[in-house]
Design an enzyme around this catalytic site. Sequence first.
Site, mmCIF file in Angstrom:
data_model
loop_
_atom_site.group_PDB
_atom_site.id
_atom_site.type_symbol
_atom_site.label_atom_id
_atom_site.label_comp_id
_atom_site.label_asym_id
_atom_site.label_seq_id
_atom_site.Cartn_x
_atom_site.Cartn_y
_atom_site.Cartn_z
ATOM 1 N N GLY A 92 48.091 45.701 58.074
ATOM 2 C CA GLY A 92 48.461 46.596 59.169
ATOM 3 C C GLY A 92 49.498 46.044 60.116
ATOM 4 O O GLY A 92 49.562 46.476 61.266
ATOM 5 N N ASP A 142 34.274 35.055 31.918
ATOM 6 C CA ASP A 142 33.165 34.330 32.549
ATOM 7 C C ASP A 142 33.376 32.821 32.458
ATOM 8 O O ASP A 142 33.144 32.086 33.428
ATOM 9 C CB ASP A 142 31.838 34.692 31.876
ATOM 10 C CG ASP A 142 31.558 36.179 31.931
ATOM 11 O OD1 ASP A 142 31.917 36.800 32.944
ATOM 12 O OD2 ASP A 142 30.998 36.722 30.963
ATOM 13 N N THR A 193 52.925 46.292 59.982
ATOM 14 C CA THR A 193 53.921 47.321 60.280
ATOM 15 C C THR A 193 53.298 48.463 61.063
ATOM 16 O O THR A 193 53.938 49.056 61.946
ATOM 17 C CB THR A 193 54.545 47.835 58.975
ATOM 18 O OG1 THR A 193 55.063 46.730 58.226
ATOM 19 C CG2 THR A 193 55.681 48.805 59.265
ATOM 20 N N HIS A 197 23.795 39.015 32.437
ATOM 21 C CA HIS A 197 24.318 38.747 33.781
ATOM 22 C C HIS A 197 23.345 39.255 34.847
ATOM 23 O O HIS A 197 23.049 38.565 35.830
ATOM 24 C CB HIS A 197 25.669 39.446 33.970
ATOM 25 C CG HIS A 197 26.816 38.774 33.274
ATOM 26 N ND1 HIS A 197 27.099 37.443 33.414
ATOM 27 C CD2 HIS A 197 27.772 39.280 32.443
ATOM 28 C CE1 HIS A 197 28.178 37.147 32.690
ATOM 29 N NE2 HIS A 197 28.600 38.246 32.095
ATOM 30 N N HIS A 207 24.987 41.663 26.796
ATOM 31 C CA HIS A 207 25.795 40.741 27.592
ATOM 32 C C HIS A 207 25.673 41.058 29.084
ATOM 33 O O HIS A 207 25.399 40.166 29.902
ATOM 34 C CB HIS A 207 27.259 40.847 27.142
ATOM 35 C CG HIS A 207 28.179 39.892 27.833
ATOM 36 N ND1 HIS A 207 28.682 38.761 27.232
ATOM 37 C CD2 HIS A 207 28.692 39.896 29.092
ATOM 38 C CE1 HIS A 207 29.453 38.115 28.082
ATOM 39 N NE2 HIS A 207 29.482 38.788 29.225
ATOM 40 N N GLU A 208 25.858 42.329 29.443
ATOM 41 C CA GLU A 208 25.771 42.712 30.856
ATOM 42 C C GLU A 208 24.343 42.595 31.375
ATOM 43 O O GLU A 208 24.123 42.235 32.541
ATOM 44 C CB GLU A 208 26.294 44.135 31.055
ATOM 45 C CG GLU A 208 27.729 44.350 30.585
ATOM 46 C CD GLU A 208 28.697 43.357 31.188
ATOM 47 O OE1 GLU A 208 28.471 42.897 32.322
ATOM 48 O OE2 GLU A 208 29.688 43.023 30.515
ATOM 49 N N PRO A 247 49.302 40.969 52.907
ATOM 50 C CA PRO A 247 49.874 42.305 52.689
ATOM 51 C C PRO A 247 48.817 43.387 52.847
ATOM 52 O O PRO A 247 47.684 43.259 52.365
ATOM 53 C CB PRO A 247 50.389 42.237 51.245
ATOM 54 C CG PRO A 247 50.613 40.783 50.990
ATOM 55 C CD PRO A 247 49.569 40.061 51.774
#
Length: 643
Positions: free
Chosen positions: A207, A502, A209, A428, A424-425, A204
């Site tokens: 392009g 995660d 159409t 990562h 936490h970030e 979907p």
Amino acid sequence: MNDDQPSGNPWVKSLLVWGGIFLALLMVVSMFNTRAESGPTIAYSDFRAKVAEGSVATVEIGEDRIDGKLKNGDSFTTVPVPNDTTLTQLLQDHDVRYAGKSPEEGSMLVYILAQTLPFLLIVGIAFFALRQVQKGGGSGAMGFGKSKAKLLTERSGRVTFDDVAGIDEAREELEEIVEFLRDPTRFSKLGGQIPKGALLVGSPGTGKTLLARAIAGEAGVPFFTISGSDFVEMFVGVGASRVRDMFEQAKKNAPCIVFIDEIDAVGRHRGHGLGNSNDEREQTLNQLLVEMDGFEANEGIIIIAATNRPDVLDPALLRPGRFDRQVVVPVPDIEGREKILAVHMKKVPLAPDVNPRVIARGTPGFSGADLANLVNEAALLAARRNKRLVAMQEFEDAKDKVMMGAERRSMVMTDDEKKMTAYHEAGHAIVSLHEAASDPIHKATIIPRGRALGMVMRLPERDSYSYHRDKMLANLSVAMGGRVAEELIFGYDKVSSGASSDIQYATGLARNMVTKWGMSDKLGPLQYEEQQEGYLGMGGSHRLMASDETNKVIDSEIRGLVDDAHARATTLLRDNAEQLEALAQALLEYETLSGEEIDRLLSEGKIDRPNEPRGNGSPRPLTGSAIPKAGRRYSGSATPQGA
């Protein structure tokens, strides 16, 4: 294709309709007035009593009623009793003047209208309602079987192949069809025949159409468009009738192109399901197959269809002679995305700093519709900020909004929650920086977006079409980085639920490595799991022919991959604890950092934003001469990791 054309002057039609209604009302009023002039109705016994007392002057005797007038001038009417032979003698005895009343004097026209008017009104209302129902389905009183295909005439907003970018191979396939329609002798002199059909297959928004509209703009021949669902009706045989009518109209306008969008609505495999609706769909498909390549040749009619579900189409529909070509419309690569952005950016005023290449690099996996939406979002942001030009900042903000969700700045987080999210970030990000096969970091933020409290976005420099073991292992380690950072900084008992996405990602990746991609030494290069489609395309993984011992080994191997990734992330974060601390503090102060700013922080120990105040207002510089220098590594695909 509706052939209805307005006949006659519509003002004359309206005048005739309103005139008929006015005449009917006049007749109804006349009927009631005639009855009112005859006076009130009295009982027959009262009538004889008035005659006996000498109050009645004159009467007119009809077959079904008697009209009379009293000596005081009042009128009355009554219904006679059948076979009353004494009435005339009673009238003579009391000197009442009487006479017979002929049927003509009772206005036969009014009587007839009174009897027929209700029937005429019912017929008129039914005819009007039926006409309204049939306007969308064809002409005439029984036009259900008429085709709903529309002749496309784009007087404005015409689309050509110049407006189609990023899918060059698909465009070339269809350009050949257009050239055949323009100059058929160029191909026929070598024995070539025009393709009867082309099936556009793609995800979907890629392009399909748009390509069909470009064909309509370039071909210069009649172009009919219809949706697959327009053939499906609750009445058996209607869909097949519409297919026949569509091809009859196409033959009259040949050479022409017929575009059927979402053909999977009518072209699914036959023999599945029960009930009349399935019978109707199969009859419609059978008629379509016959019309496309049956006993009668349809010269000059090209069928172009689009679907994102080619796997559900009936094999008879896909064979050469019906759909000779299956044109794959893929998701564009980085070169295609740059071209698509250039097409859509023509419509907006751009600032000098806008670089389509940078935007294309940061949007892997985006379809043409996604890129059009990105440009539109950037224009809306610029308008909201009262800018005259759309700058690179608006495109970056729009990209973040589309990929990560809108910022939830109204969400109130406590200092502890904000600190937990920052570490936490940062976990990562640090693991990603020290994993050689990991993608480069694009942005890290602790501003809640969508359903995540924070996010580290990693993007590749180039598109990747395959995944390698080292990259998968690196992604597992990066996924575990946030959870490990919480364990190291806050302790085992303070680990939060922020790593749920995660863990889900890591578990799914490890399972695929073991059961689908043959990356387990114990199990070998065998497939133990396959994706099984369910109802409406929804389904889940299905484990195949595996014994209990094999299932235990599969679970053990999955657990081993995730545990190894957890141990790898733990080692990296312990060895680079100072970088983790510095990055977490920077996220607490600035809330959002780009990949370049993270590199500068870890290499130079500071971030320069002279015109922007820090998140908590602290002027404390982030110096870090003891912070080891770390550079970004480049590889593979985009994998956002969020809390």
